[in-house]
Design a protein around this motif. Structure first.
Motif, PDB file in Angstrom:
ATOM      1  N   ALA A 113     -46.279 -18.942  61.775  1.00 60.09           N
ATOM      2  CA  ALA A 113     -46.398 -19.791  60.570  1.00 60.09           C
ATOM      3  C   ALA A 113     -46.047 -21.289  61.037  1.00 60.09           C
ATOM      4  O   ALA A 113     -45.207 -21.332  61.898  1.00 60.09           O
ATOM      5  CB  ALA A 113     -45.442 -19.339  59.634  1.00 60.09           C
ATOM      6  N   CYS A 114     -46.574 -22.307  60.318  1.00 57.45           N
ATOM      7  CA  CYS A 114     -46.302 -23.638  60.728  1.00 57.45           C
ATOM      8  C   CYS A 114     -46.214 -24.623  59.480  1.00 57.45           C
ATOM      9  O   CYS A 114     -47.147 -24.278  58.693  1.00 57.45           O
ATOM     10  CB  CYS A 114     -47.287 -24.167  61.821  1.00 57.45           C
ATOM     11  N   ALA A 115     -45.517 -25.302  59.549  1.00 61.74           N
ATOM     12  CA  ALA A 115     -45.265 -26.045  58.007  1.00 61.74           C
ATOM     13  C   ALA A 115     -45.001 -27.446  58.578  1.00 61.74           C
ATOM     14  O   ALA A 115     -44.332 -27.839  59.514  1.00 61.74           O
ATOM     15  CB  ALA A 115     -44.372 -25.721  57.323  1.00 61.74           C
ATOM     16  N   LEU A 116     -45.779 -28.576  57.716  1.00 55.96           N
ATOM     17  CA  LEU A 116     -45.451 -29.983  58.045  1.00 55.96           C
ATOM     18  C   LEU A 116     -44.834 -30.493  56.922  1.00 55.96           C
ATOM     19  O   LEU A 116     -45.151 -30.497  55.805  1.00 55.96           O
ATOM     20  CB  LEU A 116     -46.791 -30.771  58.115  1.00 55.96           C
ATOM     21  N   PHE A 117     -43.303 -30.584  56.816  1.00 50.72           N
ATOM     22  CA  PHE A 117     -42.559 -31.386  55.956  1.00 50.72           C
ATOM     23  C   PHE A 117     -42.831 -32.655  55.921  1.00 50.72           C
ATOM     24  O   PHE A 117     -42.611 -33.441  56.855  1.00 50.72           O
ATOM     25  CB  PHE A 117     -40.979 -30.927  56.069  1.00 50.72           C
ATOM     26  N   VAL A 118     -43.326 -33.416  54.873  1.00 56.88           N
ATOM     27  CA  VAL A 118     -43.407 -34.688  54.630  1.00 56.88           C
ATOM     28  C   VAL A 118     -42.962 -35.410  53.523  1.00 56.88           C
ATOM     29  O   VAL A 118     -42.407 -34.746  52.440  1.00 56.88           O
ATOM     30  CB  VAL A 118     -45.243 -34.707  54.076  1.00 56.88           C
ATOM     31  N   GLN A 119     -42.333 -36.600  53.798  1.00 56.53           N
ATOM     32  CA  GLN A 119     -41.634 -37.348  52.786  1.00 56.53           C
ATOM     33  C   GLN A 119     -42.331 -37.484  51.545  1.00 56.53           C
ATOM     34  O   GLN A 119     -43.662 -37.820  51.446  1.00 56.53           O
ATOM     35  CB  GLN A 119     -41.124 -38.502  53.399  1.00 56.53           C
ATOM     36  N   ALA A 120     -41.673 -37.088  50.367  1.00 62.30           N
ATOM     37  CA  ALA A 120     -42.443 -37.358  49.007  1.00 62.30           C
ATOM     38  C   ALA A 120     -42.769 -38.757  48.980  1.00 62.30           C
ATOM     39  O   ALA A 120     -42.329 -39.675  49.080  1.00 62.30           O
ATOM     40  CB  ALA A 120     -41.649 -36.823  48.124  1.00 62.30           C
ATOM     41  N   GLY A 121     -44.409 -38.825  48.449  1.00 62.58           N
ATOM     42  CA  GLY A 121     -44.550 -40.286  48.356  1.00 62.58           C
ATOM     43  C   GLY A 121     -45.752 -40.720  49.483  1.00 62.58           C
ATOM     44  O   GLY A 121     -46.571 -41.672  49.386  1.00 62.58           O
ATOM     45  N   VAL A 122     -45.553 -39.937  50.574  1.00 62.98           N
ATOM     46  CA  VAL A 122     -46.536 -40.432  51.796  1.00 62.98           C
ATOM     47  C   VAL A 122     -47.702 -39.907  51.545  1.00 62.98           C
ATOM     48  O   VAL A 122     -48.259 -38.633  51.050  1.00 62.98           O
ATOM     49  CB  VAL A 122     -45.948 -39.817  53.123  1.00 62.98           C
ATOM     50  N   LEU A 124     -51.353 -38.677  52.413  1.00 60.20           N
ATOM     51  CA  LEU A 124     -51.996 -38.063  53.432  1.00 60.20           C
ATOM     52  C   LEU A 124     -53.560 -38.068  53.272  1.00 60.20           C
ATOM     53  O   LEU A 124     -54.237 -37.906  52.384  1.00 60.20           O
ATOM     54  CB  LEU A 124     -51.724 -36.448  53.544  1.00 60.20           C
ATOM     55  N   SER A 125     -54.035 -37.858  54.607  1.00 60.28           N
ATOM     56  CA  SER A 125     -55.809 -37.942  54.611  1.00 60.28           C
ATOM     57  C   SER A 125     -56.241 -36.728  53.932  1.00 60.28           C
ATOM     58  O   SER A 125     -55.806 -35.695  54.321  1.00 60.28           O
ATOM     59  CB  SER A 125     -56.114 -38.273  56.082  1.00 60.28           C
ATOM     60  N   ALA A 324     -47.614 -44.336  69.298  1.00 55.09           N
ATOM     61  CA  ALA A 324     -47.837 -43.172  68.913  1.00 55.09           C
ATOM     62  C   ALA A 324     -49.148 -43.401  67.831  1.00 55.09           C
ATOM     63  O   ALA A 324     -48.912 -44.493  66.979  1.00 55.09           O
ATOM     64  CB  ALA A 324     -46.905 -42.421  68.178  1.00 55.09           C
ATOM     65  N   ASP A 325     -50.267 -42.775  67.741  1.00 48.56           N
ATOM     66  CA  ASP A 325     -51.330 -42.958  66.877  1.00 48.56           C
ATOM     67  C   ASP A 325     -51.521 -41.579  66.322  1.00 48.56           C
ATOM     68  O   ASP A 325     -52.323 -40.879  66.701  1.00 48.56           O
ATOM     69  CB  ASP A 325     -52.527 -43.452  67.658  1.00 48.56           C
ATOM     70  N   PHE A 326     -51.199 -41.689  64.787  1.00 50.89           N
ATOM     71  CA  PHE A 326     -51.207 -40.480  63.919  1.00 50.89           C
ATOM     72  C   PHE A 326     -51.980 -40.918  62.990  1.00 50.89           C
ATOM     73  O   PHE A 326     -51.706 -40.493  61.706  1.00 50.89           O
ATOM     74  CB  PHE A 326     -50.212 -39.687  63.778  1.00 50.89           C
ATOM     75  N   LYS A 327     -52.856 -41.893  62.908  1.00 50.08           N
ATOM     76  CA  LYS A 327     -53.489 -42.359  61.692  1.00 50.08           C
ATOM     77  C   LYS A 327     -54.231 -41.272  61.030  1.00 50.08           C
ATOM     78  O   LYS A 327     -54.737 -41.400  60.102  1.00 50.08           O
ATOM     79  CB  LYS A 327     -54.320 -43.727  62.085  1.00 50.08           C
ATOM     80  N   GLY A 328     -54.843 -40.372  61.911  1.00 47.37           N
ATOM     81  CA  GLY A 328     -55.614 -39.119  60.939  1.00 47.37           C
ATOM     82  C   GLY A 328     -54.709 -38.283  60.199  1.00 47.37           C
ATOM     83  O   GLY A 328     -55.442 -37.625  59.591  1.00 47.37           O
TER      84      GLY A 328
END
Length: 355
Positions: A113-122, A124-125, A324-328
């Motif tokens: 399993a894998c999870a990406l925890f993202v700051q609320a309000g960010v 996402l594409s 770092a380039d994570f614009k995707g």
């Protein structure tokens, strides 16, 4: 400890057998090479120390990040993993492996399993959200990193839910406490199985065990007699060693135990000899024979900082806030971490239970 490492390497590759033979064999070899490279980089500073690592857990996280990476950041991830995650054939190969590993109806229980925890309000594409939904039991979780107590509790709850109630409180406040953190990647690998031929508790006894330092100790040692696959090999420097295959229930997954023939030969001498082709040779060359098997009972926990290891595999830009380039992931550059801190708070926690 080398035997545990091989359980992880074989565990991931042994199910990947369908599809175009040449393509899948090539991808299996690339996948195993990444596993070995990761292990060797981790083992170098941990010489003479027990170590357990699940490379599949790490590659799942890097694969997810590859969906959102662009430019040279993407190229570094592709070169380290050995494949382009955007290639439909590669996705098919990896999805087949994940599904066959986790959907096995008998024998070992395996959960990735894998999870990406993202700051609320960010933001996402939409493309990244779609890829995440289809990727190796992965998910997106909204979180508030400015509240470290609730953040740690939420991540630990996710870990517990994906490890059959495994150890909680694995993410500590000092790991997620920075209010600048915007994302965290967390992956787990859970494995549980019985041996094909069980070791009897009544046959466990205290026997001598010689450590890497040459010290002899009395340790609880399991024992039984069984027919197993076994072979003897040697490194390019002619250090000889034996390889025994101990299958788990169902015989779809095995533990490969590696033991130097000479006590003066260290495991590090054998580890430097490892490659995907060498492991394939081992698996195809073992012969059936009846043996007395003595195996120490063990419990191992390992903690390591991937930020110190991944740059050795060529992955450097993802930790550099200026490169770092994570614009995707979001469609724009996000100032995740300022100053000299890593652009990602990269967290990988591995849980493996051997029975």
């Amino acid at each position: 400890m080398l035997p545990l490492v091989f359980t992880v390497l074989v565990l991931y590759s042994c199910f990947l057998t369908s599809g175009s033979c040449d393509l899948y064999d090539e991808l299996k070899e690339l996948k195993t090479e990444f596993d070995i490279n990761l292990y060797q980089r981790l083992a170098q500073p941990e010489n003479r120390t027990n170590l357990i690592v699940a490379p599949a857990s790490v590659s799942i996280s890097l694969g997810l990040l590859q969906f959102g990476a662009q430019g040279n950041t993407f190229m570094q991830l592709e070169n380290a993993l050995g494949y382009n995650i955007q290639d439909p054939k590669v996705q098919d190969f990896l999805h087949t492996g994940y599904e066959e590993v986790t959907n096995s109806s008998q024998g070992p229980v395996v959960q990735l399993a894998c999870a990406l925890f993202v700051q609320a309000g960010v933001h996402l594409s939409p493309d990244f959200i779609e890829h995440t939904a289809l990727w190796a039991n992965s998910s997106l979780q909204k979180i508030n990193f400015s509240e470290p107590n609730s953040t740690a509790a939420q991540i630990n709850e996710w870990v517990t839910g994906n490890t059959e109630g495994g150890e909680a409180d694995c993410i500590h406040l000092d790991t997620v406490g920075s209010p600048l953190t915007q994302m965290a990647v967390v992956s787990t690998m859970y494995f549980k199985s019985m041996w094909q031929k069980k070791f009897s508790f009544t046959d466990t006894q205290s026997l001598p065990f010689t450590t890497a330092e040459g010290v002899t100790l009395k340790v609880p040692t399991m024992y039984h007699t069984a027919e197993i696959n076994y072979g003897q090999f040697h490194t390019a420097s002619l250090e000889r060693f034996g390889v025994a295959e101990l299958p788990y229930l169902g015989e779809t997954v095995s533990m490969f135990v590696v033991l130097p023939s000479d006590r003066r030969t260290s495991l590090s001498q054998i580890e430097s000899h490892l490659s995907a082709k060498i492991i394939t040779v081992w698996a195809n060359s073992l012969k059936r024979m009846k043996m007395d098997i003595f195996l120490p009972r063990f419990r191992i926990q390992s903690h390591f900082d991937l930020k110190m290891v991944l740059p050795a595999l060529g992955i450097t830009e993802m930790f550099d806030p200026t490169e770092a380039d994570f614009k995707g992931i979001s469609g724009k550059i996000i100032p995740y971490i300022r100053n000299d801190h890593s652009v990602y708070r990269f967290i990988v926690d591995v849980y493996m239970i051997f029975v």
